[in-house]
Design an enzyme around this catalytic site. Structure first.
Site, PDB file in Angstrom:
ATOM      1  N   TYR A 242     -12.235  -2.228   2.189  1.00 43.30           N
ATOM      2  CA  TYR A 242     -12.767  -3.842   1.490  1.00 43.30           C
ATOM      3  C   TYR A 242     -13.195  -4.621   2.698  1.00 43.30           C
ATOM      4  O   TYR A 242     -12.384  -5.288   3.583  1.00 43.30           O
ATOM      5  CB  TYR A 242     -11.051  -5.024   1.402  1.00 43.30           C
ATOM      6  CG  TYR A 242     -10.654  -4.176   0.583  1.00 43.30           C
ATOM      7  CD1 TYR A 242     -10.846  -4.199  -1.137  1.00 43.30           C
ATOM      8  CD2 TYR A 242      -9.237  -3.432   0.202  1.00 43.30           C
ATOM      9  CE1 TYR A 242      -9.921  -3.725  -2.030  1.00 43.30           C
ATOM     10  CE2 TYR A 242      -8.360  -2.638  -0.256  1.00 43.30           C
ATOM     11  CZ  TYR A 242      -8.938  -2.720  -1.478  1.00 43.30           C
ATOM     12  OH  TYR A 242      -7.992  -2.318  -2.238  1.00 43.30           O
ATOM     13  N   TYR A 367      -1.583  -5.674  -9.312  1.00 41.53           N
ATOM     14  CA  TYR A 367      -2.791  -4.827  -8.667  1.00 41.53           C
ATOM     15  C   TYR A 367      -2.281  -3.690  -9.558  1.00 41.53           C
ATOM     16  O   TYR A 367      -1.236  -3.209  -9.137  1.00 41.53           O
ATOM     17  CB  TYR A 367      -2.444  -4.879  -7.321  1.00 41.53           C
ATOM     18  CG  TYR A 367      -3.887  -4.154  -6.158  1.00 41.53           C
ATOM     19  CD1 TYR A 367      -4.828  -4.451  -6.575  1.00 41.53           C
ATOM     20  CD2 TYR A 367      -2.864  -2.677  -6.298  1.00 41.53           C
ATOM     21  CE1 TYR A 367      -5.963  -3.331  -6.197  1.00 41.53           C
ATOM     22  CE2 TYR A 367      -4.254  -1.468  -5.771  1.00 41.53           C
ATOM     23  CZ  TYR A 367      -5.685  -2.126  -5.599  1.00 41.53           C
ATOM     24  OH  TYR A 367      -6.402  -1.248  -5.302  1.00 41.53           O
ATOM     25  N   ASP A 468       3.199   0.209 -13.783  1.00 45.15           N
ATOM     26  CA  ASP A 468       3.132   1.146 -13.032  1.00 45.15           C
ATOM     27  C   ASP A 468       3.552   1.393 -11.850  1.00 45.15           C
ATOM     28  O   ASP A 468       3.604  -0.313 -11.346  1.00 45.15           O
ATOM     29  CB  ASP A 468       1.558  -0.191 -12.894  1.00 45.15           C
ATOM     30  CG  ASP A 468       0.244   0.569 -11.430  1.00 45.15           C
ATOM     31  OD1 ASP A 468       1.195   1.237 -10.763  1.00 45.15           O
ATOM     32  OD2 ASP A 468      -0.293  -0.214 -11.907  1.00 45.15           O
ATOM     33  N   LYS A 497       0.696   7.735  -5.334  1.00 37.96           N
ATOM     34  CA  LYS A 497       0.876   7.534  -3.666  1.00 37.96           C
ATOM     35  C   LYS A 497       1.615   8.344  -3.311  1.00 37.96           C
ATOM     36  O   LYS A 497       1.520   9.713  -3.023  1.00 37.96           O
ATOM     37  CB  LYS A 497       1.231   5.819  -4.037  1.00 37.96           C
ATOM     38  CG  LYS A 497       0.011   5.309  -4.225  1.00 37.96           C
ATOM     39  CD  LYS A 497       0.379   3.604  -3.265  1.00 37.96           C
ATOM     40  CE  LYS A 497      -0.962   3.251  -3.112  1.00 37.96           C
ATOM     41  NZ  LYS A 497      -0.979   1.962  -4.239  1.00 37.96           N
TER      42      LYS A 497
HETATM   43  C1  LIG Z   1      -2.046   2.122  -5.037  1.00 34.40           C
HETATM   44  C2  LIG Z   1      -2.411   0.976  -6.222  1.00 34.40           C
HETATM   45  C3  LIG Z   1      -3.536   1.416  -7.259  1.00 34.40           C
HETATM   46  C4  LIG Z   1      -3.443   2.206  -7.283  1.00 34.40           C
HETATM   47  O1  LIG Z   1      -4.288   3.789  -6.758  1.00 34.40           O
HETATM   48  P1  LIG Z   1      -4.767   4.412  -5.786  1.00 34.40           P
HETATM   49  O2  LIG Z   1      -4.617   6.040  -5.337  1.00 34.40           O
HETATM   50  O3  LIG Z   1      -5.945   3.315  -4.548  1.00 34.40           O
HETATM   51  O4  LIG Z   1      -6.666   4.175  -6.757  1.00 34.40           O
HETATM   52  C5  LIG Z   1      -2.239   1.114  -8.321  1.00 34.40           C
HETATM   53  N1  LIG Z   1      -1.950   0.498  -8.501  1.00 34.40           N
HETATM   54  C6  LIG Z   1       0.036   0.275  -7.680  1.00 34.40           C
HETATM   55  C7  LIG Z   1       0.900  -1.027  -8.586  1.00 34.40           C
HETATM   56  C8  LIG Z   1      -0.939   0.853  -6.716  1.00 34.40           C
HETATM   57  O5  LIG Z   1       0.026   0.504  -5.154  1.00 34.40           O
END
Ligand SMILES: *Cc1c(COP(=O)(O)O)cnc(C)c1O
Length: 653
Positions: A242, A367, A468, A497
């Site tokens: 960014y 997000y 997610d 992550k």
């Molecule tokens: C970081 C994140 C993503 C995206 O993961 P990337 O490995 O950066 O593509 C999707 N959902 C959530 C909740 C996140 O924190």
């Protein structure tokens, strides 16, 4: 400048070399100190004190260098055993603070190990663990004897595999006229790129004889690393997240990271970010390194179409052990892709049951990643939908779940989403949401009951529920997965992550059996297959990471972090600049009333020796679970200072 002096074996002249180096560096005009943290084979003096023989040698060349060891034992044996006989246990943290305390006034610190690299300090740790935690350049002393090539190359490989850099090899007892010795020396020179310092065998043990030899070769020790950082290249050619390419924010060059510390070219930072939720076990974890190295020596990658491998199987088993309600795992290469996969699974599922449902329902402030599909379900304002108008799929947004995690649940917060469900029931294929914690969209914690109601609504309207958990998974919120706060099970869950503890990129989309069954009816296939699907290297590390998590005490660690942050971020509430302070598990958030100037606050934090990266109005912590209490308290206090000293505002000139 600090050096750790170790050797390929015991009795190869390590103390002699350390004392001679001490003298040579001092005579060259730098203030040097030599320390022997652990000494065995000490002798009693008549007045009952212990005398450390190696310290005696340092003192014989530099009289004031007379600092007793941190641990001194009588028996000349392995430290772990000598300590045990005297009812003691050697503790690395104690040694580290001893070194810090004793060396603070000197230009050069020489730390002498005891014996070789794998000499045990206690039942769990060896000299290598101490070396890793000190993180000093290593001076490896080896005797020029038969077998030296083997023992030197093994030592070098071990040190390098553990992320240690080697400043020099000191080849002791060398003899220029001996043919075999010459061959050894030449071979080592040709087969390593480490500077070689040679010392002949002296007739007597008089250390001063060695000093002129060392002085001639000292430049080897203090040579600058060849690859100077080309940070201009970085600014001119590398995009950071960014970021404006023409006027990028400053970046800090990282040399290494270990434990919960990041080492930049100018110093050590306490990590408060876990590299964006990832490095929950800290950096340079020995068990994870081993898992990666082991797999690296087998194979790093192999295509997953038509082939399979042990790391993928092992990891799959472990994931399903943690997630017993689920039965199918789809590996992919990043969080965003895991979200794409989840959305595609939901859409293919709905197609199969012959309904034209193509919309996703989600909430504001979410997000889910930066690819087009994931972006289409991110917060439409923060996610900058306006930039991609006409390209992003149009989905349905309900308000942010307003009811706070720690408040009474108020059902009126569901009114609008219930209405949207009723209104769009023909179209809604699935709901996607970050359970309990909205991360990058505002670090917001909401009530578990919200998820229970969402599950009911999904059941009522035949929509799939996708959680997610890419940020929240693997313990961060105090539960292994955030949805376990709510006692509801989604149809599909995304993890990423912290899955590999921040070692490399890997994600997984995991679903319940009925999803796989429906999609697979009539020989249906799921249409996705990334090149790096189930990357073996990443799977091997992730499997080991889950094993550590299962064996470890993450729950106590997270609880401890939560308690400390509750107590030590609380003072920020009193500041007039603060809007809100909230803590959940190992996530601590201070929300300000105005946006921070990232460059100003970042410089302040780095100057204070911490790594905290705020965004918008949010200064937040999500430290590695292994962080020590006092360092976490320091992180909290530094946030308080940044706010109260107005260090988050752009300096007006
Ligand atoms: C970081 C994140 C993503 C995206 O993961 P990337 O490995 O950066 O593509 C999707 N959902 C959530 C909740 C996140 O924190």
């Amino acid at each position: 400048m600090n050096f750790f002096i170790t050797a390929t074996d015991t009795d190869v002249g390590k103390t002699f070399v350390t004392a001679a180096l001490l003298s040579a560096i001092n005579q060259n005009g730098q203030r040097a100190i030599a320390l022997k943290p652990v000494q065995t084979g000490c002798e009693n003096t008549p007045n009952g004190k212990l005398v450390a023989p190696d310290v005696q040698q340092y003192r014989s060349v530099v009289a004031e260098n007379d600092i007793p060891p941190c641990y001194a034992f009588r028996l000349p044996a392995s430290p772990h055993y000598a300590a045990q006989l005297e009812n003691q246990v050697i503790e690395i943290p104690k040694i580290l603070s001893y070194i810090k305390q004793q060396s603070s006034d000197y230009d050069v610190t020489l730390i002498e190990g005891a014996g070789g690299i794998f000499v045990p300090l206690n039942q769990k740790e060896t000299m290598l663990d101490l070396m890793i935690q000190c993180h000093y350049s290593v001076i490896l002393v080896c005797p020029n004897i038969l077998g030296v090539i083997n023992s030197v190359l093994m030592s070098i490989e071990t040190l390098h595999n553990h992320g240690l850099s080697i400043a020099a090899l000191v080849l002791n007892f060398d003899d220029e006229n001996d043919e075999i010795f010459c061959c050894n020396r030449e071979y080592l020179q040709q087969h390593t790129d480490i500077p070689l310092i040679t010392l002949p065998r002296f007739a007597s043990a008089d250390i001063q004889q060695a000093v002129p030899y060392l002085q001639k070769q000292l430049s080897h020790l203090f040579r600058q690393p060849e690859n100077q950082w080309d940070t201009d290249f970085d600014r001119q050619h590398l995009w950071h997240p960014y970021t404006n390419a023409l006027n990028p924010l400053p970046t800090y060059p990282v040399v290494s990271a270990s434990n919960y510390h990041i080492y930049t070219t100018s110093g050590r930072l306490i990590d408060g970010m876990s590299s964006w939720w990832c490095a929950a076990q800290g950096y340079n974890n020995q068990a994870l390194n081993q898992a990666a190295i082991k797999q690296l020596h087998q194979f790093s990658h192999i295509m997953f179409a038509g082939l399979t491998h042990q790391p993928a199987i092992e990891l799959g088993k472990k994931l399903l052990q943690l997630l017993p309600d689920f039965s199918r795992v789809f590996y992919s290469d990043s969080g965003s892709v895991a979200v794409e996969v989840a959305l595609k699974l939901a859409l293919q599922y709905q197609q199969k049951i012959a309904v034209q449902k193509t919309k996703i329902l989600t909430v504001l402030g979410g997000y889910h990643g930066d690819t087009l599909g994931a972006m289409s379900v991110c917060d439409p304002v923060d996610g900058m939908h306006f930039l991609f108008n006409g390209v992003l799929a149009q989905h349905i947004f309900a308000p942010r779940p307003t009811c706070r995690f720690d408040q009474e649940f108020d059902e009126t917060c569901l009114a609008e989403i219930e209405q949207l469900f009723a209104q769009h029931q023909e179209e809604i294929a699935a709901v996607i949401i970050e359970p309990i914690v909205q991360g990058a969209g505002g670090m917001w914690f909401y009530h578990p009951k919200y998820l229970q109601h969402l599950r009911k609504l999904c059941n009522q309207y035949n929509a799939l529920l996708i959680f997610d958990e890419i940020a929240t998974g693997f313990g961060r919120t105090g539960k292994l997965f955030a949805y376990q706060h709510a006692d509801v099970v989604p149809d599909i869950i995304c993890v990423g992550k912290a899955l590999t503890a921040g070692y490399m990129t890997l994600a997984a989309t995991i679903c319940q059996e009925h999803i796989a069954e429906v999609i697979s009816q009539d020989n249906g296939v799921f249409m996705h297959g990334p090149t790096f699907m189930a990357n073996p290297l990443a799977c091997a590390v992730a499997a080991k990471n889950i094993e550590l998590l299962q064996q470890g005490n993450w729950q106590q660690q997270v609880q401890r972090i939560e308690n400390i942050m509750q107590a030590h971020l609380a003072p920020c509430k009193r500041l007039p600049e603060t809007q809100d302070v909230r803590v959940l598990g190992a996530i601590g958030v201070v929300e300000l009333k105005e946006s921070v100037d990232i460059q100003t606050i970042q410089a302040f934090f780095v100057e204070k020796g911490v790594w905290i990266r705020p965004f918008g109005r949010l200064i937040y912590l999500m430290p590695p679970f292994i962080i020590a209490d006092e360092d976490l308290i320091y992180l909290c206090q530094t946030i308080f200072q940044a706010i109260s000293y107005q260090k988050y505002r752009r300096k007006s000139c």
